[in-house]
Scaffold this motif. Structure first.
Motif, PDB file in Angstrom:
ATOM      1  N   ASP A 202       0.841  -1.200   0.000  1.00  0.00           N
ATOM      2  CA  ASP A 202       0.000   0.000   0.000  1.00  0.00           C
ATOM      3  C   ASP A 202       0.880   1.256   0.000  1.00  0.00           C
ATOM      4  OD1 ASP A 202      -2.696   1.437   0.785  1.00  0.00           O
ATOM      5  OD2 ASP A 202      -1.217   2.080   2.270  1.00  0.00           O
ATOM      6  N   ALA A 203       1.871   1.267   0.866  1.00  0.00           N
ATOM      7  CA  ALA A 203       2.784   2.419   0.918  1.00  0.00           C
ATOM      8  C   ALA A 203       3.546   2.558  -0.398  1.00  0.00           C
ATOM      9  CB  ALA A 203       3.763   2.260   2.083  1.00  0.00           C
ATOM     10  N   GLY A 204       3.920   1.423  -0.991  1.00  0.00           N
ATOM     11  CA  GLY A 204       4.669   1.436  -2.253  1.00  0.00           C
ATOM     12  C   GLY A 204       3.909   2.144  -3.361  1.00  0.00           C
ATOM     13  N   ARG A 205       2.597   1.914  -3.420  1.00  0.00           N
ATOM     14  CA  ARG A 205       1.776   2.562  -4.467  1.00  0.00           C
ATOM     15  C   ARG A 205       1.767   4.075  -4.252  1.00  0.00           C
ATOM     16  NH1 ARG A 205      -1.427  -2.369  -3.288  1.00  0.00           N
ATOM     17  NH2 ARG A 205      -0.897  -3.746  -5.034  1.00  0.00           N
ATOM     18  N   LYS A 206       1.651   4.473  -2.979  1.00  0.00           N
ATOM     19  CA  LYS A 206       1.613   5.917  -2.693  1.00  0.00           C
ATOM     20  C   LYS A 206       2.962   6.570  -3.023  1.00  0.00           C
ATOM     21  CE  LYS A 206      -1.863   5.082   0.839  1.00  0.00           C
ATOM     22  NZ  LYS A 206      -2.018   4.693   2.262  1.00  0.00           N
ATOM     23  N   VAL A 207       4.043   5.846  -2.744  1.00  0.00           N
ATOM     24  CA  VAL A 207       5.372   6.386  -3.039  1.00  0.00           C
ATOM     25  C   VAL A 207       5.552   6.583  -4.546  1.00  0.00           C
ATOM     26  CG1 VAL A 207       7.843   5.891  -2.978  1.00  0.00           C
ATOM     27  CG2 VAL A 207       6.452   5.510  -0.946  1.00  0.00           C
ATOM     28  N   ALA A 208       5.047   5.639  -5.327  1.00  0.00           N
ATOM     29  CA  ALA A 208       5.161   5.781  -6.789  1.00  0.00           C
ATOM     30  C   ALA A 208       4.451   7.057  -7.251  1.00  0.00           C
ATOM     31  CB  ALA A 208       4.571   4.555  -7.484  1.00  0.00           C
ATOM     32  N   ILE A 209       3.252   7.289  -6.708  1.00  0.00           N
ATOM     33  CA  ILE A 209       2.472   8.468  -7.119  1.00  0.00           C
ATOM     34  C   ILE A 209       3.167   9.757  -6.666  1.00  0.00           C
ATOM     35  CG2 ILE A 209       0.245   9.659  -6.885  1.00  0.00           C
ATOM     36  CD1 ILE A 209      -1.031   6.848  -6.435  1.00  0.00           C
ATOM     37  N   MET A 210       3.655   9.761  -5.434  1.00  0.00           N
ATOM     38  CA  MET A 210       4.330  10.962  -4.927  1.00  0.00           C
ATOM     39  C   MET A 210       5.617  11.245  -5.680  1.00  0.00           C
ATOM     40  SD  MET A 210       3.886  11.175  -0.817  1.00  0.00           S
ATOM     41  CE  MET A 210       4.712   9.646  -0.449  1.00  0.00           C
ATOM     42  N   ALA A 211       6.385  10.184  -5.970  1.00  0.00           N
ATOM     43  CA  ALA A 211       7.658  10.379  -6.679  1.00  0.00           C
ATOM     44  C   ALA A 211       7.405  10.977  -8.059  1.00  0.00           C
ATOM     45  CB  ALA A 211       8.405   9.042  -6.797  1.00  0.00           C
ATOM     46  N   SER A 212       6.359  10.514  -8.737  1.00  0.00           N
ATOM     47  CA  SER A 212       6.036  11.067 -10.063  1.00  0.00           C
ATOM     48  C   SER A 212       5.746  12.553  -9.964  1.00  0.00           C
ATOM     49  CB  SER A 212       4.804  10.350 -10.649  1.00  0.00           C
ATOM     50  OG  SER A 212       5.015   8.966 -10.744  1.00  0.00           O
ATOM     51  N   ALA A 213       4.944  12.940  -8.961  1.00  0.00           N
ATOM     52  CA  ALA A 213       4.570  14.352  -8.817  1.00  0.00           C
ATOM     53  C   ALA A 213       5.770  15.196  -8.391  1.00  0.00           C
ATOM     54  CB  ALA A 213       3.438  14.487  -7.794  1.00  0.00           C
ATOM     55  N   ALA A 214       6.615  14.640  -7.532  1.00  0.00           N
ATOM     56  CA  ALA A 214       7.729  15.418  -6.987  1.00  0.00           C
ATOM     57  C   ALA A 214       8.855  15.579  -7.999  1.00  0.00           C
ATOM     58  CB  ALA A 214       8.263  14.755  -5.725  1.00  0.00           C
ATOM     59  N   PHE A 215       9.167  14.486  -8.713  1.00  0.00           N
ATOM     60  CA  PHE A 215      10.337  14.513  -9.594  1.00  0.00           C
ATOM     61  C   PHE A 215       9.962  14.820 -11.046  1.00  0.00           C
ATOM     62  CE2 PHE A 215      11.855  11.083  -6.420  1.00  0.00           C
ATOM     63  CZ  PHE A 215      12.137  12.052  -5.478  1.00  0.00           C
ATOM     64  N   ARG A 216       8.643  14.920 -11.289  1.00  0.00           N
ATOM     65  CA  ARG A 216       8.128  15.253 -12.631  1.00  0.00           C
ATOM     66  C   ARG A 216       8.607  14.253 -13.674  1.00  0.00           C
ATOM     67  NH1 ARG A 216      10.351  20.407  -9.865  1.00  0.00           N
ATOM     68  NH2 ARG A 216       8.490  21.014  -8.760  1.00  0.00           N
ATOM     69  N   SER A 217       8.686  12.997 -13.258  1.00  0.00           N
ATOM     70  CA  SER A 217       9.102  11.908 -14.136  1.00  0.00           C
ATOM     71  C   SER A 217       8.325  10.685 -13.662  1.00  0.00           C
ATOM     72  CB  SER A 217      10.611  11.694 -13.990  1.00  0.00           C
ATOM     73  OG  SER A 217      11.032  10.568 -14.719  1.00  0.00           O
TER      74      SER A 217
END
Lengths: 427, 427
Positions: A202-217
Motif C-alpha cells: 500500500d505504501a509502495g503505491r503511494k510512493v510511486a504516485i508521490m515520486a512522479s509528482a515530486a520529480f516530474r518523471s
C-alpha cells in the motif's frame, strides 16, 4: 462565469463514498459562494441496490453505469470503488465523454496514472487524485503547485496508518509485532488480510504516485522496492530506543544524480526527526526541496471523512476550473524522463543484529567479512553472554545494497554466525 | 496556450528578493515545460543603484517605478520590499494596470488585504501571497483549495522562527530569556530591534491572514490579541517540563459558535502534540477541519530561499492562469462576515506561578478568590519553603479571560500574595 449547478456522479458507496456524500451534503450550500455554483450528487453507482443504506437518498442509487456516463447533466465523476477494473474502463469512458474525474484509487493510479492523465489531457478534462496519497493530507497539490519552484530531491513518507499504529504500539508499549497487529485488527485499523499494509505494498503505491509528482518523471508501482514490517521484533525496537531512535515504515523516494531511488522499508530514525513524532495511525510526508529546505505535511492518511476531505477539495478545484473555463490547467506534470536507479546501487546505513558464537576471534572474523565487501562499521554492541552464544549488534556506514547483500550471504555461510536476526536500514 | 515568455518586475532586492532572483534564474528553463512559457525577471526596483550587488545582472536595476509599471511587457510584479508605503500604492497601481502581483508583505496584507484583493478582482488579475505566512510552508493554498471542503474551526501556528528558537534554547539548554535572545541575535535569527518578534506582533499579522483564509471571513491585525514571550522565565520552562509539556508562542485562531477568536500568546503544550516537536527556527501550522480532522504543515518560516520558494510557487500559478486565461481563479475567498469574539470571552486553561506567604490558611484564601471568579482549580503544587515565602503553582480549568483577569487583580491586592510571577495559558 459558468453553470449555476454542477452535478456529480459518485462511483462506489463504501467508506469513502459515504464520506463524500456526507461532506457534499452538508457543505453543498457553503460551497456555492466558494465556487460560484451549487455542487450536487446526482447519481450513485452501487453493486447492490437492495442493501439498506442509512441516511442516503435511495433515489440517487443505480447499478447501471450508463445511467451516469450517458447523463449529460453530470460533469464530474468521483471514483471511489477501488481496484483495477471496472474502475479503469469507467474513468477512461468518463474522460472520453468530457467528464472530469476525481479518484482516490492508488492501486490504479500507481500503475496506470500516465494513461489516465493522457486521456484527460486529450479530452481537455481534469483528472485529480489528491485522496490517493495520504488520505486527507494535502500533498499532491503542494508538490505540483506550491513547491513548483523547487528541484525536489527527497520525499520520505509515513503513508500507511496501519503499520504506523503497529510500530507505535511496539515502541510505546513494548508489544511484539503479532500482538500489535491483533490489536490493530480488533480496532479496525487493519483489514482481515493485512498483507498489503504490513508488507509495504500500500505504501509502495503511494510512493510511486508521490515520486512522479515530486520529480516530474513517471514512477510506477513495479519500480518500487518494498519490504514490510513483519520481521521487526520487540528486541529491535528496544535497541532503537537505546539509540534514542525509533523504527518507522518509510516510503523513500530520492532524485539523485545517478537516478531515482524508490523503496518502502522499515527504517531506524532519530527521535528528533519530525517524522518520529508521527504516532498511531497518523501519516506524514517529509519533502526536501532545493529552495524550501525541509518541509512536512501531517494528518490522517485514511478514513471516511479525511479521505472525503481530499476528494471534495479536488471537486471544488474542478468546479472552479469549469467556472473559469480552464479545465486541464494542472495536468500530468511528468514532462521529463529520469532514469531509475537499480536498487542494488542505493546506499543505506544498516543496523544488523546477529547471534554469534561466544569465543575469541569472532568479532574480527565478522569485521573482516564486512571489510571485504566495502562495508564500514560505525558502531558495535556485544552483550555479555553467559551461554555459548552472544548477540552482536552492528551499525554500518552508508553502503550500497548489493555490497550489503553479498556480505550478509557470506555471513550466513559462516559457522560462527548462527543467525542474522535483523537487517534494518537507518535513516 | 498563451505567451512564450512571461516577464517579471521585481520590487526589492533584499534577502527575499535575492532569493527570488536566484530561484527564477536557476529554474527558469525547467519551468518552461511546467508552465508552457519561459519566466524571466525583466527589471528590478532598488533604492540605491550604486550599491555593489554580487551575482546580479546590473542592467536589470532601476530606481524608477515607472520603468516597471509602465512596461507593457511586464505581466507579473513581485513585491518583496515590505512595509506599508510605497508597497501598497505600487501594488494597487500594478493591479489597476492589469499586472498580476505576488507579495510576501505580511504587514500590508494583514491590514489592507481586503482592499488589495478587491482591486485584483476588479481588474481580473491575480494577487497571491503564500510567502506572507510561514515562509516556505504551503499554507494559504492548502487552506483555500485543498481543505476547501472543510469547515475549519481551528488554526494554531508556530509562525515566528525567532521566538521558537529562543524557546527551544530555553527548554533544551535551560537558558533564560535574555541569554537565548542574545544567542538568537548573534546567529542572525533575531533583528537588532527584536520587538516585532518577541512581542508576538509578527506572529499576529500571520494569524490574521491565516484566519481570513481558513474561516473565509476577514480578520485584520488589530483584531488579534498579542502577548509576547519576554516574561517567560527559565523557571516556567522547568515547570512545563515537569508536567511533560513545553512552552511555545502560538498563534491561535478559532471559529466558534460565539464568534472568531484570534490571539498570539505563549502556551504550555503537551510534549506529545505534533507542534511540540517543532524545534529551533522551524515553523508549523496545525489545522483542524470537520472532515480532515487534525493536519499540520511544517517547514522553514523565513529565510532567503524558503520564502523565495513560496513566491515562485505563486508566480508559477499565475503563469498557468495566464496560459489558460483564467486569471483571478482563486480570489479573496472571504465570502461571509463572521463576528469577532471579544477576547475577554475567550476561554483558556491557565498556569499560574505566585509567591505567597508561608502560613496556614493561605491556600484556602487563594482558592476562595478563584472560586469567587468562577475559576476552577485543577492542579496545585506548593514547594516546601524554608523561608517565610512559598512558591505556589496552580493549574486551572478553562475559564473566560475576563474572569481570570478579575481574579488576578484581586490576588494582586492581597497581603498574602507578594507576587504573581507568571500567567501562562495552557493548550
Amino acid at each position: 462565469m459558468g453553470k449555476k449547478k454542477i452535478q456529480i456522479g459518485l462511483l462506489g458507496l463504501g467508506t469513502v463514498g459515504t464520506g463524500v456524500y456526507k461532506v457534499i451534503g452538508r457543505r453543498g450550500e457553503e460551497m456555492e459562494p466558494q465556487v460560484g455554483a451549487r455542487l450536487e450528487i446526482k447519481r450513485i453507482l452501487v453493486h447492490n441496490m437492495k442493501k439498506e443504506r442509512h441516511g442516503i437518498d435511495q433515489r440517487l442509487l443505480t447499478d447501471q453505469w450508463e445511467d451516469i456516463v450517458k447523463d449529460k447533466d453530470i460533469d464530474i465523476i468521483i471514483e471511489v470503488m477501488g481496484g483495477m477494473e471496472p474502475a479503469k474502463s469507467m474513468i477512461l469512458e468518463a474522460l472520453a465523454a468530457g467528464k472530469h474525474v476525481v479518484s482516490a484509487n492508488k492501486d490504479l493510479i500507481a500503475e496506470h496514472g500516465e494513461e489516465l492523465l493522457e486521456a484527460a489531457q486529450k479530452s481537455g478534462t481534469d483528472f485529480l487524485f489528491e485522496a490517493a496519497v495520504a488520505g486527507g493530507i494535502p500533498i499532491i497539490r503542494p508538490l505540483k503547485q506550491c513547491l513548483a519552484g523547487n528541484e525536489i530531491d527527497e520525499v520520505i513518507g509515513i503513508v500507511n496508518g496501519t503499520t504506523n499504529f503497529i510500530l507505535t504500539k511496539m515502541f510505546e508499549e513494548g508489544m511484539d509485532f503479532q500482538e500489535a497487529l491483533d490489536m490493530a485488527t480488533e480496532l479496525g485499523y487493519a483489514e482481515a488480510d493485512p498483507t498489503a499494509d504490513v508488507e509495504g505494498l500500500d505504501a509502495g503505491r503511494k510512493v510511486a504516485i508521490m515520486a512522479s509528482a515530486a520529480f516530474r518523471s513517471r514512477v510506477v508501482f513495479s519500480d518500487v522496492y518494498t519490504e514490510g514490517i513483519t520481521k521487526i521484533t520487540a528486541k529491535d525496537v528496544a535497541y532503537a530506543k537505546e539509540f534514542d531512535s525509533l523504527i518507522k515504515l518509510l516510503g523513500v523516494a530520492r532524485n539523485t544524480a545517478q537516478g531515482i531511488e524508490v523503496g518502502v522499508y522499515p527504517m531506524i530514525i532519530d527521535r528528533n526527526h519530525p517524522l518520529a513524532a508521527v504516532r498511531d495511525s497518523f501519516n506524514a510526508v517529509f519533502v526536501h526541496g532545493d529552495a524550501v529546505g525541509d518541509t512536512m505535511f501531517y494528518g490522517r492518511g485514511a478514513g471516511e471523512m479525511p479521505t472525503a476531505s481530499a476528494v471534495v477539495g479536488d471537486v471544488i478545484d474542478i468546479a472552479r476550473n469549469m467556472q473559469y473555463h480552464c479545465s486541464g490547467r494542472i495536468g500530468c506534470g511528468c514532462y521529463r524522463t529520469l532514469k531509475l536507479k537499480d536498487f542494488g546501487e542505493v546506499k543505506n546505513r544498516f543496523f544488523l543484529r546477529m547471534q554469534v558464537r561466544n569465543e575469541p576471534g569472532v568479532l574480527a572474523a565478522i569485521a573482516n567479512v564486512f571489510g571485504g565487501h566495502k562495508v564500514s562499521i560505525e558502531r558495535v554492541i556485544q552483550r555479555k553472554a553467559k551461554a555459548a552464544k552472544a548477540e552482536l549488534v552492528i551499525g554500518t556506514a552508508a553502503v550500497k545494497e548489493y555490497h550489503m547483500q553479498d556480505a550478509l550471504k557470506e555471513l550466513g555461510s559462516m559457522d560462527i554466525v548462527s543467525e542474522v536476526s535483523s537487517v534494518i536500514r537507518e535513516y
